[in-house]
Structures are given as structure tokens and as C-alpha cells.
Design a protein around this motif. Sequence first.
Motif, PDB file in Angstrom:
ATOM      1  N   LEU A 117       0.817  -1.204   0.000  1.00  0.00           N
ATOM      2  CA  LEU A 117       0.000   0.000   0.000  1.00  0.00           C
ATOM      3  C   LEU A 117       0.854   1.258   0.000  1.00  0.00           C
ATOM      4  O   LEU A 117       1.839   1.351   0.727  1.00  0.00           O
ATOM      5  CB  LEU A 117      -0.914   0.011   1.229  1.00  0.00           C
ATOM      6  N   TYR A 118       0.453   2.234  -0.808  1.00  0.00           N
ATOM      7  CA  TYR A 118       1.087   3.533  -1.057  1.00  0.00           C
ATOM      8  C   TYR A 118       2.190   3.445  -2.114  1.00  0.00           C
ATOM      9  O   TYR A 118       2.400   4.410  -2.853  1.00  0.00           O
ATOM     10  CB  TYR A 118       1.697   4.150   0.218  1.00  0.00           C
ATOM     11  N   PRO A 136      -1.398   7.958  -6.196  1.00  0.00           N
ATOM     12  CA  PRO A 136      -1.543   8.431  -4.814  1.00  0.00           C
ATOM     13  C   PRO A 136      -2.880   9.109  -4.562  1.00  0.00           C
ATOM     14  O   PRO A 136      -3.675   9.356  -5.475  1.00  0.00           O
ATOM     15  CB  PRO A 136      -0.392   9.432  -4.680  1.00  0.00           C
ATOM     16  N   VAL A 163      -4.782   4.667  -3.966  1.00  0.00           N
ATOM     17  CA  VAL A 163      -4.635   4.790  -2.513  1.00  0.00           C
ATOM     18  C   VAL A 163      -5.971   5.190  -1.887  1.00  0.00           C
ATOM     19  O   VAL A 163      -6.386   4.638  -0.859  1.00  0.00           O
ATOM     20  CB  VAL A 163      -3.530   5.802  -2.147  1.00  0.00           C
TER      21      VAL A 163
END
Length: 365
Positions: free
Chosen positions: A205-206, A211, A220
Motif C-alpha cells: 500500500l502507497y 496516490p 490509494v
Amino acid sequence: MSEHNILTPTGWVRGRLLLRDGRVAAIDGQPCDPQSNDLPYLLPGFIDLHVHGGGGSDIMEGAAAFATIARTHVRFGTTSLLATTMTAPKEELTQVLAALGEYVRQPRSDGARVLGVHLEGPYINPGKLGAQPNFAHLGLLEEVDAYMALAPIKVITIAPEVAGHLPLIRTLSERGVRLQIGHTLGSYEEGVAALEAGATSFTHLYNAMSPLHHREPGIVGAALAHARFAELIPDLLHVHPGAIRVALRSIPCLYCVTDSTAAAGMPDGEYKLGSHTVTKCLGGVRLPDGTLAGSTLTMDQALRNLVKIGLPLAEASQRLSQFPADYLGLQARGRLQPGSWADAVTLDRNLNLIGVMVEGEHLEL
């Protein structure tokens, strides 16, 4: 076993594990507050669903590397793992998966249990490779079927915005494969569509995904708004502690992985990551252009990092053991209770690893 502070699904117990045939037969003890004594901790063994290598060896090197990687990670408390491939030409993936299938079928020796494979690519967006080699291509069911005939593929990372991938996600998820959204330039809407089609998690994640922006929430944003599960690398280099806290508040079953490379457990220097050469330096692993390329993280350090940023020990353990087991649907791993596999780690009061047990077998560190 001697007396410990044992973490069970219902809380802490001061007592002993009783074992039978590699499983927990019973827990002999009473509920306790571990702060009321100075006994060591006994936690469920760590389950790492994203392992590229360790001990100087890389999964893509084939059969000779697998035992080294399993032995390396068990020294840091990982009692089971998913061998994770890199994006590569079909011929190379076929060879590696055939070797992994044979390795998984063999009796476990002195390392972590290899539960199966995480296929990280090649079904990713070539515009968001991260440290993946440039062999990304459209996923076709016939190709996936051929790979699954070679090895038990438990998880596949996929970019949902690539034309044709939503039907593939739907078909594979109906067969019980876990589809993770990752290495993607997809929009928020494309992320939500993938979840509705059956995707169930997000890869690191990320990292390597579009983003969050307040007018373009990106992948995200889709994860933070809708996910039940997502994996995250808590080396405090890939993700800022503040962003980890955001994910913890948003994603109920956020679980942690290492995304470890051959450099894990090794000194600074150059190592292989698939077809890339990467450099370990200053606690990280990078490509020549500075791109982060996996990590050197081990799961015992991941536990300490989570506690360092404020998580209670019991919750930190849950995110390294129970939640990854739950994600794979493994009710007999990731927790210490009667009937579960006797996979456990012993930690001193400073959270240093002092013992590991895999399926009832105590291993030398």
C-alpha cells in the motif's frame, strides 16, 4: 515448554503450550496482564506474504535458492511465507514456478513453511514498474492456468486499469485466488471496480500506485475508503509513520509484509532482484537510479517498528500473523489456540527474538 506470557485470540495467558503432532493440544494457564511479570512473550509465528529473497538468494534464481531463503527468514521469526516472483519472460517464470511447485510438495526441512506463490506481475502497468523488470503484459486466463498447474499460486498482483483485467479478476477470484491491486496507475473508480469484481487486497500500500489527492483519490484513495485487507511494508522507509497510522485507522485488517530481497540478513553490497542488480546501503535496497527495490526488513524488526510507532504488542502481532492468515483463509495458522499449528516465536522483554518453533519443531537461531 516453560512458562510464558502467551498471546491467544482471547488475550494474554500466563502458562505453557501443550503440543501434539506439531499442533497446539491445549494451553495450560490463566489469563494475565503481561506487565505484571517479567516472563518472556510467546506470540504466533509471523506470516510473510511477500518474500522475494534473503540470505543472499533470490526466488528467481530457482531451486537452489528456496531453502536458503526459508532458512534465512525463519531466523527472524517468519514461520510461513509466500515465495514472491518478479515480472519476467514467460519461459523464466515457467521454470521458476515448476521448481517452486516441486519444492512446496516436499517435506519441510529446517526453514519456514512455504505456503505457495505470490505472483507479483507480469500483469502490471508498464508505466508503474517500480523495481519490476520491464516484462509487463496483458494477463490471459490461459497463461494463468498454465502457471497454476505448476505451483500453488495463492496471490496475484494485477493492475486493474489494463484493458481485459477486470474479467480476469472476476474469473480468478471465483476460483479462490487472491487478486491484489498493485503496480498501477489506475483511478479511484478503477480501483473500486476491481474490488467489486473480486480483488481483495492492495500490494505494498502507497508504493507503486496512484496516490491520494483530494480531487483525484487514486488507488490509494480506493484502498483507504473501501479495503478490508491491504499489505504494507513497515520498515519506516517505504511508508512514513503518519501514513501508516492513516492506513491503520482506515483498513481493518491491514497486514504487514517485508517485500524482502536477497539482501535481507546480509551485509551492505550488491545483490540480485530478478534480472536487476540492487544495492543494499543505509538500511535500504535501491536500483542505480535510487528507486526503492524491495527491502531488507525482517518480520521481527517489523514488530518492533509497529510497537515503536505506538501499537500495543498484541495488535502488532495480529498484523504480522492473524491477519495474513485470515487473508489466505488459514484458520490453523496465525494464532495460538487448540488445533492450530504450533508456529510460535519467543521474545524477551525488549522484543528481541530468542526462540522460533515451526509446526512444533524448535529451530536453532
